[in-house]
Design an enzyme around this catalytic site. Sequence first.
Site, short mmCIF file in Angstrom:
data_model
loop_
_atom_site.label_atom_id
_atom_site.label_comp_id
_atom_site.label_asym_id
_atom_site.label_seq_id
_atom_site.Cartn_x
_atom_site.Cartn_y
_atom_site.Cartn_z
N MET A 1 11.70 11.71 -8.13
CA MET A 1 12.18 11.07 -9.36
C MET A 1 12.21 12.10 -10.50
O MET A 1 12.56 13.22 -10.27
CB MET A 1 11.29 9.89 -9.73
N CYS A 2 11.81 11.73 -11.64
CA CYS A 2 11.95 12.44 -12.92
C CYS A 2 13.25 12.00 -13.58
O CYS A 2 14.24 11.76 -12.90
CB CYS A 2 11.97 13.96 -12.83
N GLY A 3 13.21 11.88 -14.87
CA GLY A 3 14.41 11.53 -15.62
C GLY A 3 14.70 12.64 -16.60
O GLY A 3 13.78 13.19 -17.20
#
Lengths: 299, 241
Positions: A1-3
């Site tokens: 993930m990570c945005g």
Amino acid sequence: MCGIVGLFLKTSTYHDELGRLTAVMLHEMRERGPDSAGFAVYDQGDSERTRITVLVTDDSINRRQTADDLEAELGAEVTLREIHDHAVFETTGDGRAARQWLIDNVAGLDVLSYGQQIELYKSVGDPDLVASRYDLASRRGTHAMAHTRMATESAVTTNGSHPFVTGADTCLVHNGSLSNHNQLRERLVQRGESFQTENDSEVAAGYLAWKLRTGDAIDGALTSALTDLDGFYTFAIGVKNGFAILRDPIACKPAVVAETDDWVAMSSEFRAIAQLPDVSHAEIFEPEPSRVYSWSLAS
Amino acid sequence: MTTSIDLSQVTLRELNKRLHETDEGRFVVRNPRGAHALAVGITTPVTVDVEGSVGYFCAGMNMTGTVRVDGNAGTGLAENIMSGLVRITGNATMSAGATGHGGLVVIEGNAGARCGISMKGVDIVVGGNVGHMSAFMAQAGNLVVLGDADHDLGDSIYEAEVFVRGKVASLGSDCVEKEMTPQHLDTLSRLLEAAALPAGTMSAGTMSAEPGDFRLYGSARELYNFHVDDVDAAAAAKGKP
């Protein structure tokens, strides 16, 4: 993930709202990275003055004393601004030398960024709290990058949070993971770059810093990165007066770009872009794998 | 009966709940703002018209419903669709129609990487281009591309069929061009007709194409069986002489 989110203002229309719009975008990416968050904001700056943003990890550090010591070292005036556990030193002296001196001589302090245009803030915890603690919403400027982190390659610590800056005004946020970062870090250290974490993304930032420092323009540096970096990545990159995006050849880490006459916005997901002004007239596209996208302001 | 739902007023969970509790009718959804999992799990012949762009997995697992999006879609549009119709006017990002078992997915714009990955019977018609590794491990169904296909089209494909009108950057492992038979032309004509826009729509014409302009790609079936010639390679992989 990570945005990840990036907002680059092509005109001055939204300069006063850069921070607010970036905070709106960051908010939408909370679920992609609830561990920690960070943001970098660029303004027009002063070509005579360098700002060095630091994170104080040891409460016993006296920031005033550090500023005085740095002033003596640089032989140039150093002013101090304190924001929670961060501090911004501003000087007419050599920013790169200042960064290195702080890394080498002040334990309990991480240098987050330096440059004529950039300030950088990061912390563990809820991205909205990070944004409000360091007052993202009221900041004005030309472009900004922000990141919400779900850690995979190194611990959940403030200095493992993004963005990463190792060279002047050269900022990187990353969604993905690099597999050759240890080897590349060693090569870059041999070539004079310095690192403060074990994080893979800091190596990518250091790689770009090295390329830019040794004469490449951002497009050339990113084209080389396609060969030299191994792993998964969608990068948003800020440079002095410029902004760029790069995705690896497999492109499994998401990215969407929207562009109007006034701004370019990039994010992991469209919902971060959905509330920007005039988005209904934006050209919206998915950046292609292995292709360098860049925008710049006339400096 | 048409019901209008504004997602700035109603939660996504409430919308999906209502869609699951309804047997028929039409819903117009406003202010989707890129929301994920919009109109997933429909099992009735309901129609949902979304005014704006959606996030991930829109219309996933759709069965008999019709979901139309006037905008773009994020990852996994119509993922695992069973039947019915999903149609978007804009672009879809990666893995559109992934693992779909049946029904029709129409993307008027471009589709990103891995469009139709592991498709199992769904038909997908893309008005523009598809990204790399589209129809990867596709097992059954048809992928029709009016534009170009990026690298490694149909890698490790089983019995799905891929029709491309434009250029193919490269074919993936075990994917080859095949002869277009009259049966294939019939299938293609039927799909192009099903995907064509209703008369009178603004962008009519962008989705029309001549079946004769397409080329057909499918499995060479070289990966289906173990080849005795590969014994040496298998032994070498284990470190034996």
